[in-house]
Scaffold this active site. Structure first.
Site, PDB file in Angstrom:
ATOM      1  N   ARG A 156       0.821  -1.216   0.000  1.00  0.00           N
ATOM      2  CA  ARG A 156       0.000   0.000   0.000  1.00  0.00           C
ATOM      3  C   ARG A 156       0.850   1.259   0.000  1.00  0.00           C
ATOM      4  NH1 ARG A 156      -3.159   1.751  -2.670  1.00  0.00           N
ATOM      5  NH2 ARG A 156      -4.094  -0.321  -2.550  1.00  0.00           N
ATOM      6  N   GLU A 167       4.204  39.865  -6.946  1.00  0.00           N
ATOM      7  CA  GLU A 167       2.850  39.583  -7.407  1.00  0.00           C
ATOM      8  C   GLU A 167       2.084  40.897  -7.557  1.00  0.00           C
ATOM      9  OE1 GLU A 167       0.021  36.445  -5.560  1.00  0.00           O
ATOM     10  OE2 GLU A 167      -0.542  38.373  -4.664  1.00  0.00           O
ATOM     11  N   ASP A 205      -1.462  38.153 -11.353  1.00  0.00           N
ATOM     12  CA  ASP A 205      -2.348  37.290 -10.588  1.00  0.00           C
ATOM     13  C   ASP A 205      -3.802  37.526 -10.947  1.00  0.00           C
ATOM     14  OD1 ASP A 205      -2.901  35.357  -8.549  1.00  0.00           O
ATOM     15  OD2 ASP A 205      -3.544  36.996  -7.247  1.00  0.00           O
TER      16      ASP A 205
END
Length: 294
Positions: A98, A212, A233
């Site tokens: 797993r 930004e 942005d």
């Protein structure tokens, strides 16, 4: 970034988490001396990432396990394709199964999603009205820091397997000035241009500075401050084109915000150098791989 040390320590922690006192099911049902072989098979198409991680998981569980793979990271696979063979003590194969699948399935899911974005960007750069990026021959798809805690090296590596590139690895790698940083500096009477110059005075000369912006009128201030990268942005397509024209190669142009497969080609056609996609790691679906015993 994805070193043997990181792989080993992460796998050891994952195995300990999954079986802190051993695998009581295997111990109750499988003879201690039983050996066998299992095959890793693709149950859907995808792009491989983490085949060495898959192998290392079993070997960490028991060095007597042998893993042979028929695919390399970055290669595509189809439904039903055999990807690897695992042989050795059955108890240990089942115990490690797993963890091995969880890591490889997620990494391959990231690689596959990245490859899909890269294909769309390639298409966008080839559209008749497309603007050629100033800094690179084509628009690059990059990841973000929106990764699973402690699995960042694995996830960022998977992005490169899909043909993408890595953004900064962490907070220590580069300066990224966002709205909250600017708000804090504004309280000190420092505007965007002053903020970049303020930062430049306090970091080493090799440190990259990214800023930004969320409005076109911030771009000239970012340029005046000497930003190395300007992130647009959540800009509209028209504003993105205007931003690319305004910057005109004086800084790397990154587009970010709500980047989906449906619109990324159109964003690439505006001529941005980079498109950052948080969904590559924060919203990815694991590829369905199965370990089937023969």
């Amino acid at each position: 970034m994805l070193t043997e040390h990181i792989i080993r320590t992460t796998i050891e922690a994952a195995l300990a988490e999954d079986a802190p006192a051993g695998d009581i099911t295997c111990e109750a049902t499988i003879p201690a001396d039983a050996v066998g072989t299992a095959r890793l098979t693709a149950r859907e198409p995808g792009v491989m990432s983490g085949i060495s991680v898959f192998s290392a998981t079993f070997i960490t569980q028991n060095p007597a396990i042998r893993v042979s793979s028929t695919i390399r990271d970055g290669e595509r696979f189809e439904v039903g394709q055999s990807l690897a063979e695992v042989s050795g003590p059955v108890r240990d194969i089942l115990t490690a199964e797993r963890v091995a699948l969880n890591l490889t399935q997620r990494m391959s899911g990231i690689a596959a999603m990245t490859a899909a974005f890269v294909a769309e960007v390639t298409r966008g750069n080839a559209l008749p009205n497309a603007v050629t990026p100033r800094r690179y021959g084509h628009t690059r798809i990059v990841d973000t820091r929106k990764t699973t805690p402690l699995l960042r090296p694995f996830e960022k590596y998977a992005v490169t397997c899909g043909g993408g590139y890595n953004h900064r690895y962490g907070l220590s790698d580069a300066v990224m000035v966002k709205d909250n940083h600017l708000a804090a500096l504004a309280e000190q009477g420092i505007d965007l241009t002053g903020a970049i110059r303020h930062i430049r005075e306090r970091v080493g000369h090799t440190t990259h500075i990214e800023v930004e912006v969320d409005r076109l009128d911030q771009i000239p201030m970012a340029l005046d401050g000497g930003a190395d990268t300007i992130m647009l942005d959540n800009f509209s397509l028209d504003d993105t084109r205007t931003g690319v024209e305004t910057i005109d190669g004086r800084a790397i142009v990154e587009a970010s915000g709500n980047m989906t497969l449906d619109r990324v080609a159109a964003v690439a056609a505006t001529g941005v150098d980079i498109i950052s996609v948080g969904a590559l790691t924060h919203s990815v679906r694991s590829i369905d791989l199965g370990l089937d015993y023969e």
